[in-house]
Design an enzyme around this catalytic site. Structure first.
Site, PDB file in Angstrom:
ATOM      1  N   GLU A 178      48.818  35.723  41.972  1.00  0.00           N
ATOM      2  CA  GLU A 178      49.985  36.373  42.558  1.00  0.00           C
ATOM      3  C   GLU A 178      51.001  35.376  43.116  1.00  0.00           C
ATOM      4  O   GLU A 178      52.217  35.601  43.016  1.00  0.00           O
ATOM      5  CB  GLU A 178      49.543  37.339  43.662  1.00  0.00           C
ATOM      6  CG  GLU A 178      48.860  38.589  43.166  1.00  0.00           C
ATOM      7  CD  GLU A 178      47.399  38.391  42.831  1.00  0.00           C
ATOM      8  OE1 GLU A 178      46.765  39.346  42.329  1.00  0.00           O
ATOM      9  OE2 GLU A 178      46.870  37.274  43.065  1.00  0.00           O
ATOM     10  N   ARG A 203      48.436  38.154  49.023  1.00  0.00           N
ATOM     11  CA  ARG A 203      48.166  36.750  48.704  1.00  0.00           C
ATOM     12  C   ARG A 203      49.450  35.961  48.482  1.00  0.00           C
ATOM     13  O   ARG A 203      49.419  34.734  48.467  1.00  0.00           O
ATOM     14  CB  ARG A 203      47.286  36.665  47.453  1.00  0.00           C
ATOM     15  CG  ARG A 203      45.879  37.171  47.666  1.00  0.00           C
ATOM     16  CD  ARG A 203      44.959  36.757  46.533  1.00  0.00           C
ATOM     17  NE  ARG A 203      45.134  37.553  45.331  1.00  0.00           N
ATOM     18  CZ  ARG A 203      44.197  38.369  44.831  1.00  0.00           C
ATOM     19  NH1 ARG A 203      43.044  38.494  45.430  1.00  0.00           N
ATOM     20  NH2 ARG A 203      44.418  39.038  43.733  1.00  0.00           N
ATOM     21  N   LYS A 223      30.867  42.608  28.971  1.00  0.00           N
ATOM     22  CA  LYS A 223      31.304  43.612  29.939  1.00  0.00           C
ATOM     23  C   LYS A 223      31.021  45.001  29.378  1.00  0.00           C
ATOM     24  O   LYS A 223      31.388  45.308  28.244  1.00  0.00           O
ATOM     25  CB  LYS A 223      32.799  43.443  30.223  1.00  0.00           C
ATOM     26  CG  LYS A 223      33.294  44.166  31.459  1.00  0.00           C
ATOM     27  CD  LYS A 223      34.710  43.742  31.812  1.00  0.00           C
ATOM     28  CE  LYS A 223      35.175  44.406  33.101  1.00  0.00           C
ATOM     29  NZ  LYS A 223      36.532  43.979  33.482  1.00  0.00           N
TER      30      LYS A 223
END
Length: 627
Positions: free
Chosen positions: A367, A395, A281
């Site tokens: 979540e 969600r 990354k």
């Protein structure tokens, strides 16, 4: 001569000799750095997938073949290679390119994304549509290892393996979502990533088998079983093959030749294929490689130093004030437990975690699990605080309704980035939380008018013996002084800020400051205007609202939330049940029934006429209509 400007479509990329591709990748990184340093954006995720994206477009044929980007925050390279170079400087700007894939923006964006863990499900649906139509194109889902922890990703893998459709899942494994990944699946991927034994033995066995002369089918089957035994011996569980996928990898995500060779192999397989790609990354930009979480989503910055541009005189952010208050309150109340879903830094819970590591849990991008885990804690004597971004809390709707509110558990939901978030656009605006939480029985819903009130609401919530939610915006507070002591607020009671005899403005959250400015504008027009900080969306201050309906001719509600099901509808319903609508008109101001695009928050509020001037104009027109 630069290569990137010559690419107007993926077909142009196919004409570029392979030996020139590393230079193309360098140019792409330069362009992404140049634009995100000015506009902000998701820098580190895109720098990490440059070679991966180039290889995908080199091997596959878009738009006939379909790529679904999970979340989509890593799609900048894809945009540059699919005819959007000239528009790229407008990335995340009002009226410009969206920072995520968007079907209306390009035929190369086959599925709109912005939230995590949806790519495999969407790609499987596209593959099913392909087979039903009798077509034969390739479908590729590109998903990060962070998104793979989301429940829907696992559901998609399970179903895809069972249906045995031709489908390619590319795992972009950089060991990060936004923060460092957590959980058993992350540990499993680390084993695959770091164990050279499996890759070496697998290669040697495959080489040996290919060197054998023609042999009988029974021996071939036995050799196949032997090969499988190596997989199970050297890789714990062979999870993805157990899901029904052909596993290829790990592959160096910055080795173009290895990537293209693997993708070519996957094209030939008429079955579900899982390609494990290892990337870094922030690859190619040292500050992003060293601090990938800081450059996951960034504001404008100085390229040579990586230093972000900021206003040192800006007030503390709501997130910072929340974080500091929680640490203070957590010291006094040892029953407070904090939970987040892969957002410790973004929600400010990382500081609480440093002070009280045994009472802090980062559950990954999950979540639903975060909320129900909190419900389990609440049912056993603790007070969980679950901090999420408003848009991602959607969600967990069922878990909040069924596991928390229905059981009337002591539970605090803190929603950061509520309201309009600006440049990330429609997938990330927190425009619906007041609506979907207001409908839940037992749920207390509140929104602070400033950062000082946020502290008091947090204490109120943590001392409440039932479920409650408080929501607050992205960015800096108003700069108001913070009270020395944090105190509780009376639940369901509003705060009158200004008296008026003709019009009363009832506002929640960010709209409280706007309402005060609107009142000043209208008073210059000769009107007497009152202002109320409602504080609570549920329960509403029944007595104060009824009294106001007797004192003024027009009552206006203001909220940075969808009008459908929001604060204003709650006020209308209450006044209707009190039979007050014949004597007092009600005007609701908020976000209408549409998806708000990306752009600076101030410009979006102007378009919606939720800025002081726009709101004042709407109210004045309504008042004249009444006359």
């Amino acid at each position: 001569m630069k290569i990137l400007p010559t690419i107007h479509a993926p077909s142009d990329l196919k004409k570029i000799p392979n030996e020139q591709l590393p230079e193309l990748c360098r140019e792409i990184r330069e362009e992404i750095l140049a634009v995100t340093s000015k506009n902000g954006g998701h820098l580190a995720p895109n720098l990490g997938v440059v070679e991966l994206t180039v290889a995908l477009h080199k091997v596959f044929s878009m738009p006939r073949d379909k790529i679904v980007w999970d979340v989509g925050h890593q799609s900048y390279v894809h945009k540059l290679l699919t005819g959007r170079q000239e528009q790229f400087p407008t990335l995340r700007q009002y009226g410009g390119l969206c920072g995520f894939p968007k079907r209306s923006e390009s035929e190369y964006d086959c599925f709109g994304t912005g939230h995590s863990s949806t790519s495999i499900s969407a790609a499987l649906g596209i593959a099913c549509a392909r087979d039903l139509a009798g077509d034969d194109y390739n479908v590729i889902a590109v998903i990060g290892d962070g998104a793979l922890t989301g429940g829907e990703a696992m559901e998609g893998l399970n179903n895809a393996g069972d249906l045995h459709k031709k489908l390619i899942v590319v795992l972009n494994d950089n060991e990060m979502s936004i923060s460092k990944n957590v959980g058993a699946l992350s540990s499993y991927l680390t084993e695959l990533r770091t164990d050279p034994t499996y890759s070496r033995v697998k290669t040697e066995v495959e080489g040996f088998l290919k060197s054998l002369p023609s042999i009988g089918s029974s021996v071939a089957r036995a050799v196949g079983r032997l090969k499988d035994s190596f997989k199970y011996f050297f890789v714990p569980g062979m999870l993805f093959e157990d899901f029904g996928f052909k596993y290829l990898g790990p592959v160096d995500g910055h080795d173009l030749d290895a990537l293209m060779e693997t993708f070519e192999k996957a094209k030939q397989l008429n079955e579900p294929v899982f390609i494990h790609v290892l990337t870094i990354k922030g690859k190619g930009y040292k500050p992003a490689e060293e601090r990938p979480n800081a450059f996951h989503g960034t504001g404008p910055f100085d390229i040579p130093t990586g230093k972000k541009f900021s206003n040192p005189k800006a007030p503390a952010t709501y997130t910072k004030v929340f974080s500091d208050a929680l640490v203070e309150l957590g010291e006094k109340n040892r029953k407070v437990v904090a939970i987040t879903a892969a957002m410790p830094e973004g929600t400010g819970l990382d500081v609480f975690g440093k002070y009280y590591p045994d009472r802090f849990f980062d559950v990954g991008i999950a979540e639903q699990h975060a909320v129900t885990m909190g419900a389990g804690l609440a049912a056993n004597g603790y007070h969980p605080l679950v901090a999420l971004y408003s848009t991602f809390a959607q969600r967990a709707f069922d878990q909040l309704l069924h596991d928390v509110a229905m059981q009337n558990l002591p539970f605090t939901l803190c929603l950061d980035r509520a309201g309009l978030v600006g440049d990330d656009g429609s997938t990330h605006h927190g425009a619906y939380d007041l609506s979907f939480l207001r409908l839940m029985p037992n749920m207390v819903v509140m929104a602070p008018g400033d950062e000082n009130e946020l502290r008091h609401m947090l204490k109120t919530s943590l001392e409440y013996e039932g479920p409650s939610m408080l929501r607050y915006p992205r960015g800096s507070g108003l700069g108001v002084p913070l009270d020395p002591e944090i105190h509780t607020l009376p639940i369901g009671k509003s705060q009158r800020l200004r008296e008026g005899s003709q019009i009363d403005l009832w506002a929640v959250g960010t709209m409280v400051d706007t309402a005060c400015k609107v009142a000043e504008i209208l008073e210059k027009q000769g009107l007497s205007v009152g202002v109320v900080n409602a504080r609570f969306i549920k329960p509403l201050d029944r007595d104060a609202l009824e009294q106001a309906s007797h004192q003024v001719e027009l009552l206006v509600t203001l909220e940075e939330n969808s009008l459908a099901g929001g604060f204003g509808e709650g006020v209308l319903d209450l006044l209707n049940r009190l039979h007050r609508l014949r004597e007092c008109r009600v005007l609701n101001l908020g976000i209408p029934d549409l998806y708000v695009p990306h752009g600076k928050r101030e410009r979006l509020l102007q378009d919606l006429k939720l800025d002081p001037e726009g709101a004042a104009g709407t109210i004045l027109a309504a008042w004249k209509e009444e006359l």
